[in-house]
Design a protein around this motif. Structure first.
Motif, PDB file in Angstrom:
ATOM      1  N   ARG A  96       0.874  -1.170   0.000  1.00 37.60           N
ATOM      2  CA  ARG A  96       0.000   0.000   0.000  1.00 37.60           C
ATOM      3  C   ARG A  96       0.910   1.219   0.000  1.00 37.60           C
ATOM      4  NH1 ARG A  96      -4.756  -0.069   4.409  1.00 37.60           N
ATOM      5  NH2 ARG A  96      -4.448   2.173   4.359  1.00 37.60           N
ATOM      6  N   GLU A 247      -7.587  -6.847   1.712  1.00 36.96           N
ATOM      7  CA  GLU A 247      -6.469  -5.978   2.077  1.00 36.96           C
ATOM      8  C   GLU A 247      -5.243  -6.288   1.223  1.00 36.96           C
ATOM      9  OE1 GLU A 247      -6.593  -3.588   4.283  1.00 36.96           O
ATOM     10  OE2 GLU A 247      -8.301  -4.037   5.590  1.00 36.96           O
ATOM     11  N   ARG A 256      -4.723  -6.787  10.907  1.00 37.73           N
ATOM     12  CA  ARG A 256      -5.306  -6.526   9.592  1.00 37.73           C
ATOM     13  C   ARG A 256      -5.640  -7.849   8.927  1.00 37.73           C
ATOM     14  NH1 ARG A 256      -5.739  -2.049   7.313  1.00 37.73           N
ATOM     15  NH2 ARG A 256      -4.084  -1.016   8.464  1.00 37.73           N
ATOM     16  N   PHE A 260     -12.926 -10.349   9.110  1.00 42.65           N
ATOM     17  CA  PHE A 260     -12.829  -9.914  10.504  1.00 42.65           C
ATOM     18  C   PHE A 260     -14.215  -9.564  11.031  1.00 42.65           C
ATOM     19  CE2 PHE A 260     -13.161  -5.305   9.642  1.00 42.65           C
ATOM     20  CZ  PHE A 260     -12.884  -5.284   8.282  1.00 42.65           C
ATOM     21  N   GLN A 262     -16.702  -6.771  13.099  1.00 43.33           N
ATOM     22  CA  GLN A 262     -16.856  -5.383  13.538  1.00 43.33           C
ATOM     23  C   GLN A 262     -17.953  -5.268  14.581  1.00 43.33           C
ATOM     24  OE1 GLN A 262     -17.531  -3.280   9.764  1.00 43.33           O
ATOM     25  NE2 GLN A 262     -15.570  -2.264  10.075  1.00 43.33           N
ATOM     26  N   HIS A 331     -16.978   8.489  13.869  1.00 46.07           N
ATOM     27  CA  HIS A 331     -17.150   9.326  12.677  1.00 46.07           C
ATOM     28  C   HIS A 331     -18.487  10.040  12.708  1.00 46.07           C
ATOM     29  CE1 HIS A 331     -14.943   5.570  11.128  1.00 46.07           C
ATOM     30  NE2 HIS A 331     -14.024   6.473  11.401  1.00 46.07           N
ATOM     31  N   ILE A 369     -15.643  -0.375  15.914  1.00 47.53           N
ATOM     32  CA  ILE A 369     -14.438  -1.006  16.473  1.00 47.53           C
ATOM     33  C   ILE A 369     -14.308  -2.430  15.952  1.00 47.53           C
ATOM     34  CG2 ILE A 369     -15.757  -1.468  18.605  1.00 47.53           C
ATOM     35  CD1 ILE A 369     -13.084  -1.567  20.100  1.00 47.53           C
TER      36      ILE A 369
HETATM   37  P1  ATP Z   1      -7.251   0.976   8.667  1.00 46.07           P
HETATM   38  O1  ATP Z   1      -6.939   2.447   8.466  1.00 46.07           O
HETATM   39  O2  ATP Z   1      -6.447   0.337   9.773  1.00 46.07           O
HETATM   40  O3  ATP Z   1      -7.293   0.184   7.410  1.00 46.07           O
HETATM   41  P2  ATP Z   1      -9.983   1.721   8.531  1.00 46.07           P
HETATM   42  O4  ATP Z   1      -9.872   3.175   8.874  1.00 46.07           O
HETATM   43  O5  ATP Z   1     -10.147   1.307   7.120  1.00 46.07           O
HETATM   44  O6  ATP Z   1      -8.760   0.936   9.193  1.00 46.07           O
HETATM   45  P3  ATP Z   1     -12.677   1.492   9.390  1.00 46.07           P
HETATM   46  O7  ATP Z   1     -13.201   1.382   8.015  1.00 46.07           O
HETATM   47  O8  ATP Z   1     -12.871   2.767  10.142  1.00 46.07           O
HETATM   48  O9  ATP Z   1     -11.128   1.099   9.393  1.00 46.07           O
HETATM   49  O10 ATP Z   1     -13.207   0.244  10.223  1.00 46.07           O
HETATM   50  C1  ATP Z   1     -13.572   0.342  11.582  1.00 46.07           C
HETATM   51  C2  ATP Z   1     -12.781  -0.606  12.463  1.00 46.07           C
HETATM   52  O11 ATP Z   1     -12.776  -1.921  11.908  1.00 46.07           O
HETATM   53  C3  ATP Z   1     -11.327  -0.228  12.595  1.00 46.07           C
HETATM   54  O12 ATP Z   1     -11.140   0.721  13.609  1.00 46.07           O
HETATM   55  C4  ATP Z   1     -10.683  -1.549  12.937  1.00 46.07           C
HETATM   56  O13 ATP Z   1     -10.758  -1.796  14.337  1.00 46.07           O
HETATM   57  C5  ATP Z   1     -11.547  -2.557  12.230  1.00 46.07           C
HETATM   58  N1  ATP Z   1     -10.891  -3.032  10.997  1.00 46.07           N
HETATM   59  C6  ATP Z   1     -10.872  -2.415   9.795  1.00 46.07           C
HETATM   60  N2  ATP Z   1     -10.201  -3.147   8.900  1.00 46.07           N
HETATM   61  C7  ATP Z   1      -9.778  -4.259   9.540  1.00 46.07           C
HETATM   62  C8  ATP Z   1      -9.046  -5.414   9.142  1.00 46.07           C
HETATM   63  N3  ATP Z   1      -8.621  -5.577   7.911  1.00 46.07           N
HETATM   64  N4  ATP Z   1      -8.805  -6.370  10.077  1.00 46.07           N
HETATM   65  C9  ATP Z   1      -9.245  -6.234  11.339  1.00 46.07           C
HETATM   66  N5  ATP Z   1      -9.950  -5.169  11.764  1.00 46.07           N
HETATM   67  C10 ATP Z   1     -10.220  -4.185  10.887  1.00 46.07           C
END
Ligand code: ATP
Length: 514
Positions: A96, A247, A256, A260, A262, A331, A369
């Motif tokens: 990335r 990802e 990551r 996962f 949420q 947000h 989260i």
């Molecule tokens: P990052 O910047 O780390 O990719 P994000 O800003 O894309 O995260 P959000 O879209 O705000 O994440 O998702 C909300 C929450 O979901 C995050 O705060 C994180 O705890 C969780 N999350 C997001 N992507 C992943 C992932 N690939 N694996 C595990 N948890 C995740």
């Protein structure tokens, strides 16, 4: 403990396994083992109750993973849920682009830390780190450089300017960590959604996505929930469920993942009141974290570049073994999602406000989260190695998982002092049966008592109960507390009332409200 030790502990003690391990695993996909699933369920329960039980105006749903494909068009995910990717032509590894630049900034941070440590050693007790940071020219130059990079990155991300990201990687002379070369492709946008196909419709028409966030299931159900529960604004809808993201870089264990879980809550409010609620939820969510994690390991981090739907956004970051990183996002999403769904579905998604005497599309403040990241927070904060006194007065090392008792996978272990004395094992089994209707309990008779204690320490069991010969005489047992190692003699008939308040979710929830 370092990160490697944490990962191997998770495997050795049945918390987390690599998915399909016998086939050498699948990158960034993990399975939770017997203790892992218990801990994860407790984390979910803690979150769920703090939302739906502590707030009269929050209700839960469980929506499907598959949704109508138009959902993702409306939400902006089809067009804009992208990460900038870049390939190294020599190693053929994919990265990335923004993460490569962020890692470069992390290195500048590390250099600052190193300077501070060196100076602290040199100046001794009188050292003032804050002052040194402001006045030392070398530290200043690192910090200025980092700020300039952060600003340039934020601008490039906001503009979706892929050429600029590439230019930054070239300007900063960032090399591929694997090949060491700077032979990079151009930066391209990569959509993170997984897609699949409906059985009975061919082609694009039948294309389905695995949801990349649970939030949209809440938005499309907004009116169903509001009408059936007769909630008035402000009110919230909570949901826990799986999400999927393809990802590009999936490292750092369960931080990551591609699949996962949420825990998201969308709070619907009257337009113009969103900042008040945004601040309320920032405060509330931090309290939830403080009840289980020390304050110095958590911090707020305002977003440098806002997502297309947000007018304010902040992360709660935790100090993971690899640095402060996002654990949760809060947000203010305006009326973006509901308005978009209203437009694409042609169905009104409005609320009649009896006080204002008008119809409007509500604004939304969300808390989001990752359950797995919360799991990693607990493991990395609470798993530790320490030296403790042995039974025979000597010192020995133990690995102990000091997880808050309400989240511990097993609450009580019942241990007969000796395995081959039937009177003891019989009594221990009776005590186990008495307790296991109240708490998740374990019976263990194998190995010396010290080793059994260590096994329970390693999985975080807060209480061990030992049945010895005195028990047979006077119906009392020894109860050992995991963290303090203190032992106390207690009557069997008092065990439940003694342990229950210490391991209860109620105690933890009360802390959130303190
Ligand atoms: P990052 O910047 O780390 O990719 P994000 O800003 O894309 O995260 P959000 O879209 O705000 O994440 O998702 C909300 C929450 O979901 C995050 O705060 C994180 O705890 C969780 N999350 C997001 N992507 C992943 C992932 N690939 N694996 C595990 N948890 C995740």
């Amino acid at each position: 403990m370092d990160f490697k030790q944490i990962v191997s502990h998770c495997k050795e003690y049945g918390f987390i396994f690599q998915s399909s391990e016998i086939y050498d695993g699948l990158a960034a996909v993990y399975d939770y083992g017997p203790y892992g699933v218990e801990l994860k369920n407790n984390i979910k329960n803690y979150w769920w109750k703090s939302m739906t039980q502590l707030h009269d105006n929050i209700v839960g749903i469980d929506s499907a993973i598959f949704m109508h494909p138009k959902t993702w068009k409306a939400s902006g995910h089809v067009d804009a849920f992208n990460d900038p990717m870049i390939d190294n032509k020599d190693s053929k590894k994919r990265y990335r682009a923004d993460v490569l630049i962020e890692e470069y900034m992390d290195k500048l941070d590390a250099k600052v830390e190193k300077e501070l440590k060196k100076a602290a050693k040199r100046f001794g007790e009188s050292f003032d780190a804050a002052m040194y940071k402001e006045t030392n020219p070398r530290v200043q130059s690192y910090l200025e450089k980092k700020d300039a990079i952060a600003a340039r990155l934020a601008q490039a991300m906001t503009d979706g300017n892929m050429e600029e990201l590439k230019a930054m990687i070239i300007d900063l002379e960032i090399a591929c960590p694997v090949s060491g070369s700077r032979n990079w492709t151009d930066v391209r946008q990569f959509n993170l959604m997984f897609s699949t196909q409906l059985g009975n419709i061919a082609g694009e028409e039948g294309k389905l996505y695995l949801r990349p966030e649970t939030a949209q299931g809440i938005f499309v159900n907004f009116l169903n929930v509001q009408k059936t529960t007769r909630q008035k604004l402000p009110f919230g809808i909570a949901q826990i469920g799986k999400a999927f993201r393809n990802e590009i870089v999936a490292r750092q264990f369960i931080f990551r993942m591609r699949e996962f879980e949420q825990m998201e809550m969308q709070f619907f409010v009257a337009p113009g009141t969103e900042m008040e609620w945004y601040n309320y939820w920032k405060d509330m969510r931090l309290k939830w974290h403080h009840a289980v994690t020390p304050a110095e390991k958590l911090r707020f981090h305002d977003h440098d570049n806002l997502a297309h739907y947000a007018n304010a956004a902040v992360d709660i970051q935790f100090q993971f073994p690899f640095g402060f990183k996002e654990l949760e996002g809060i947000h203010s999403r305006t009326d973006f999602d509901l308005s978009q769904h209203q437009e694409l579905s042609g169905k009104k998604l409005q609320y009649f406000d009896p006080e204002r005497n008008e119809n409007y599309v509500p604004y939304v403040v969300e808390t989001s989260i990752g359950c797995d990241r919360m799991f990693l927070t607990m493991i990395s904060n609470c798993l530790m190695e320490e030296t403790v006194p042995d039974a025979d007065g000597k010192e020995s090392k133990r690995i102990v998982f000091k997880v808050p008792a309400a989240l511990a996978p097993v609450k009580v272990a019942v241990l007969p002092l000796l395995k081959n004395k039937e009177a003891l094992t019989e009594k221990a089994r009776a005590v186990h049966q008495l307790l296991n209707v109240h708490f998740p309990c374990q019976y263990d008779e194998k190995d010396a008592i010290g080793r059994r204690y260590r096994r329970q320490d390693a999985i975080g069991t807060p209480y061990c109960i030992t049945i010895d010969f005195d028990t047979l005489e006077d119906n009392t047992v020894t109860i050992r507390e995991r963290d303090s190692l203190q032992q106390e003699r207690v009557g069997i008939d008092q065990l439940v009332e003694k342990i229950a308040p210490k391991v209860s979710m109620a105690g933890l929830l009360a802390k959130v409200l303190e």
